[in-house]
Motif scaffolding. Structure first.
Motif, PDB file in Angstrom:
ATOM      1  N   LEU A 261       0.836  -1.211   0.000  1.00 37.76           N
ATOM      2  CA  LEU A 261       0.000   0.000   0.000  1.00 37.76           C
ATOM      3  C   LEU A 261       0.870   1.261   0.000  1.00 37.76           C
ATOM      4  O   LEU A 261       0.565   2.247  -0.663  1.00 37.76           O
ATOM      5  N   GLU A 262       1.991   1.194   0.716  1.00 42.53           N
ATOM      6  CA  GLU A 262       2.916   2.339   0.721  1.00 42.53           C
ATOM      7  C   GLU A 262       3.448   2.577  -0.699  1.00 42.53           C
ATOM      8  O   GLU A 262       3.538   3.714  -1.161  1.00 42.53           O
ATOM      9  N   HIS A 263       3.777   1.475  -1.379  1.00 43.02           N
ATOM     10  CA  HIS A 263       4.289   1.569  -2.748  1.00 43.02           C
ATOM     11  C   HIS A 263       3.219   2.187  -3.673  1.00 43.02           C
ATOM     12  O   HIS A 263       3.507   3.075  -4.468  1.00 43.02           O
ATOM     13  N   ILE A 264       1.983   1.737  -3.529  1.00 41.26           N
ATOM     14  CA  ILE A 264       0.904   2.285  -4.372  1.00 41.26           C
ATOM     15  C   ILE A 264       0.713   3.783  -4.082  1.00 41.26           C
ATOM     16  O   ILE A 264       0.576   4.591  -5.000  1.00 41.26           O
ATOM     17  N   ARG A 265       0.743   4.139  -2.779  1.00 43.44           N
ATOM     18  CA  ARG A 265       0.596   5.565  -2.419  1.00 43.44           C
ATOM     19  C   ARG A 265       1.707   6.393  -3.054  1.00 43.44           C
ATOM     20  O   ARG A 265       1.477   7.484  -3.567  1.00 43.44           O
ATOM     21  N   MET A 266       2.923   5.831  -3.063  1.00 42.70           N
ATOM     22  CA  MET A 266       4.046   6.566  -3.631  1.00 42.70           C
ATOM     23  C   MET A 266       3.875   6.738  -5.144  1.00 42.70           C
ATOM     24  O   MET A 266       4.162   7.799  -5.701  1.00 42.70           O
ATOM     25  N   ILE A 267       3.390   5.691  -5.800  1.00 40.24           N
ATOM     26  CA  ILE A 267       3.150   5.793  -7.246  1.00 40.24           C
ATOM     27  C   ILE A 267       2.135   6.910  -7.517  1.00 40.24           C
ATOM     28  O   ILE A 267       2.323   7.735  -8.412  1.00 40.24           O
ATOM     29  N   ILE A 268       1.076   6.944  -6.695  1.00 40.84           N
ATOM     30  CA  ILE A 268       0.039   7.973  -6.894  1.00 40.84           C
ATOM     31  C   ILE A 268       0.625   9.367  -6.651  1.00 40.84           C
ATOM     32  O   ILE A 268       0.443  10.286  -7.453  1.00 40.84           O
ATOM     33  N   GLU A 275      -5.505   9.714 -10.066  1.00 41.11           N
ATOM     34  CA  GLU A 275      -5.343   8.539  -9.206  1.00 41.11           C
ATOM     35  C   GLU A 275      -5.654   7.265  -9.987  1.00 41.11           C
ATOM     36  O   GLU A 275      -4.922   6.274  -9.906  1.00 41.11           O
ATOM     37  N   GLU A 276      -6.710   7.310 -10.804  1.00 42.00           N
ATOM     38  CA  GLU A 276      -7.107   6.091 -11.525  1.00 42.00           C
ATOM     39  C   GLU A 276      -5.995   5.624 -12.476  1.00 42.00           C
ATOM     40  O   GLU A 276      -5.670   4.431 -12.536  1.00 42.00           O
ATOM     41  N   LEU A 277      -5.380   6.583 -13.196  1.00 42.10           N
ATOM     42  CA  LEU A 277      -4.309   6.195 -14.131  1.00 42.10           C
ATOM     43  C   LEU A 277      -3.057   5.726 -13.374  1.00 42.10           C
ATOM     44  O   LEU A 277      -2.387   4.782 -13.792  1.00 42.10           O
ATOM     45  N   ALA A 278      -2.777   6.378 -12.255  1.00 41.84           N
ATOM     46  CA  ALA A 278      -1.610   5.967 -11.456  1.00 41.84           C
ATOM     47  C   ALA A 278      -1.841   4.556 -10.902  1.00 41.84           C
ATOM     48  O   ALA A 278      -0.935   3.713 -10.920  1.00 41.84           O
ATOM     49  N   VAL A 279      -3.048   4.292 -10.425  1.00 41.04           N
ATOM     50  CA  VAL A 279      -3.348   2.959  -9.881  1.00 41.04           C
ATOM     51  C   VAL A 279      -3.264   1.909 -10.998  1.00 41.04           C
ATOM     52  O   VAL A 279      -2.845   0.776 -10.772  1.00 41.04           O
ATOM     53  N   HIS A 280      -3.604   2.316 -12.194  1.00 43.81           N
ATOM     54  CA  HIS A 280      -3.471   1.400 -13.335  1.00 43.81           C
ATOM     55  C   HIS A 280      -2.015   0.948 -13.450  1.00 43.81           C
ATOM     56  O   HIS A 280      -1.733  -0.229 -13.665  1.00 43.81           O
ATOM     57  N   LEU A 306      -7.971  -3.074 -10.265  1.00 41.36           N
ATOM     58  CA  LEU A 306      -7.975  -1.945  -9.314  1.00 41.36           C
ATOM     59  C   LEU A 306      -8.084  -0.592 -10.017  1.00 41.36           C
ATOM     60  O   LEU A 306      -7.436  -0.353 -11.035  1.00 41.36           O
ATOM     61  N   LYS A 307      -8.918   0.290  -9.406  1.00 37.89           N
ATOM     62  CA  LYS A 307      -9.083   1.632  -9.984  1.00 37.89           C
ATOM     63  C   LYS A 307      -8.740   2.737  -8.983  1.00 37.89           C
ATOM     64  O   LYS A 307      -8.587   3.885  -9.352  1.00 37.89           O
ATOM     65  N   SER A 308      -8.680   2.385  -7.690  1.00 38.46           N
ATOM     66  CA  SER A 308      -8.418   3.434  -6.697  1.00 38.46           C
ATOM     67  C   SER A 308      -7.611   2.856  -5.530  1.00 38.46           C
ATOM     68  O   SER A 308      -7.562   1.631  -5.338  1.00 38.46           O
ATOM     69  N   TYR A 309      -7.071   3.778  -4.743  1.00 35.01           N
ATOM     70  CA  TYR A 309      -6.301   3.359  -3.569  1.00 35.01           C
ATOM     71  C   TYR A 309      -7.198   2.649  -2.561  1.00 35.01           C
ATOM     72  O   TYR A 309      -6.801   1.634  -1.976  1.00 35.01           O
ATOM     73  N   SER A 310      -8.411   3.159  -2.387  1.00 35.61           N
ATOM     74  CA  SER A 310      -9.274   2.531  -1.371  1.00 35.61           C
ATOM     75  C   SER A 310      -9.632   1.092  -1.774  1.00 35.61           C
ATOM     76  O   SER A 310      -9.758   0.225  -0.906  1.00 35.61           O
ATOM     77  N   GLU A 311      -9.757   0.847  -3.076  1.00 37.97           N
ATOM     78  CA  GLU A 311      -9.994  -0.542  -3.511  1.00 37.97           C
ATOM     79  C   GLU A 311      -8.794  -1.430  -3.160  1.00 37.97           C
ATOM     80  O   GLU A 311      -8.951  -2.585  -2.769  1.00 37.97           O
TER      81      GLU A 311
END
Ligand code: FMN
Length: 335
Positions: A261-268, A275-280, A306-311
């Motif tokens: 999750l930390e990695h995903i947050r950093m990508i965003i 956010e949607e494209l970053a999560v992609h 996945l489309k969002s951080y909360s997902e």
């Protein structure tokens, strides 16, 4: 410690350049877990000279990533010299030249592993980069050869050394192999025996055991890890512990999901996109963090939706629950 030119690097393991994978977020995660050195995604020398818009995104270095190299690919000595001059503005610790990339888009312009077939040109490209780089060390990343019947890493390594390179990274596969089969570590040893500059060994290191094996088999000065770090920045800590005789405790599933999750947050955060494209872009990484666990195939498929951080947070919670439920059930069965 080893030294590449004037740059000191911990003799543990470093991160391989990986286009579309080892971006800034990825490098920062690996550095956080002890990665000794990293290399940027490859950047086109000619593209930079024509002021490609992506240059700044690919070449910017933050202090937490250092020591870090910017990697260039190209087939013309003059463009390489000009590109080196341009990227020096980004203050890289090292400049690396790609002579290993096997993809047709790169090979067809005479760059990447195509240079394994033209040793003279490989030498001239290195020489012009070295001249242009001044005090900044230039390194070259090669393969074992173009094909099994033309293994020439030793010859090309000697040429590159004479041209002024400060180190050589050797991926022990031929161009024809792309990423299949096994890397031939004997070629890495032969290069190490033939040159006096540091040799970085690369190919098929996936844990502390294989890293120690690579050091022992090849005598290389530094080990470089690519795919073994997918969803596994912890590999650098594991190796550091092993080489320093310290106990390594692998991450629990909870910790893995927290780091995912930390990695995903950093990508965003680092992405200029929504956010949607970053999560992609983060989807493949999240799937990699789940590799190897019970029932992970279904979850990895969900990562690709996945489309969002909360997902992603919700998916991680369910994943942890599945692993803990299974542990609990196994425990009950055995007691
Ligand atoms: C997705 C991907 C992208 C890569 N991009 C680059 C690159 O930009 N420059 C480069 O020199 N090598 C690149 N490589 C090759 C790796 O740096 C490395 O040599 C290769 O993966 C073998 O190491 P490994 O077995 O540890 O993965 C790439 C490899 C992969 C899998």
């Amino acid at each position: 410690m080893i030294k590449i030119g004037n740059v000191e690097i911990k003799k543990t393991a470093c991160l391989a350049p990986m286009a579309s994978v080892a971006d800034r977020a990825y490098r920062l995660m690996c550095k956080k877990y002890g990665c000794a050195y990293c290399v940027s995604e490859m950047v086109s020398a000619k593209g930079i000279c024509y002021s490609d818009k992506k240059t700044a995104e690919l070449c910017t270095i933050t202090d937490d990533e250092r020591p870090m190299a910017i990697q260039l690919f190209g087939s013309e000595p003059d463009f390489m010299a000009e590109a080196v001059e341009i990227v020096l503005k980004y203050n890289p610790d090292i400049i690396d030249i790609n002579m290993g990339c096997p993809v047709p888009k790169v090979v067809n312009i005479g760059a990447g592993s195509s240079l394994m077939k033209d040793i003279d040109l490989a030498g001239r490209i290195t020489e012009s980069a070295v001249k242009s780089a001044g005090n900044v060390p230039v390194t070259v990343k090669i393969r074992s050869g173009w094909s099994t019947d033309s293994i020439n890493a030793v010859e090309i390594a000697k040429t590159i050394e004479s041209a002024g390179a400060s180190a050589i990274a050797v991926h022990g596969r031929t161009r024809d192999q792309f990423y299949s089969g096994y890397a031939d570590w004997n070629v890495i040893k032969s290069v190490k025996d033939a040159v006096n500059i540091p040799v970085i060994g690369n190919g098929d290191v996936t844990d502390a055991d294989s890293c120690v094996n690579m050091y022992n088999t090849t005598g290389c000065d530094l080990v470089m890890i690519g795919r073994g770090s997918y969803g596994n920045p912890f590999i650098f800590k594991e190796i550091e512990c092993r080489l320093n005789n310290k106990l390594y405790i692998p991450p629990t599933v909870e910790e893995k999901m927290r780091v995912m999750l930390e990695h995903i947050r950093m990508i965003i955060e680092l992405s200029p996109k929504s956010e949607e494209l970053a999560v992609h872009e983060a989807r493949k990484h999240s799937a990699w963090y789940m590799n190897g666990y019970y029932g992970s195939a279904k979850f990895r498929a969900e990562c690709y939706q996945l489309k969002s951080y909360s997902e992603a947070e919700f998916l991680a919670e369910r994943f942890i629950k599945l692993q803990n439920d299974r542990l609990h059930n196994n425990h009950q069965k055995n007691s």
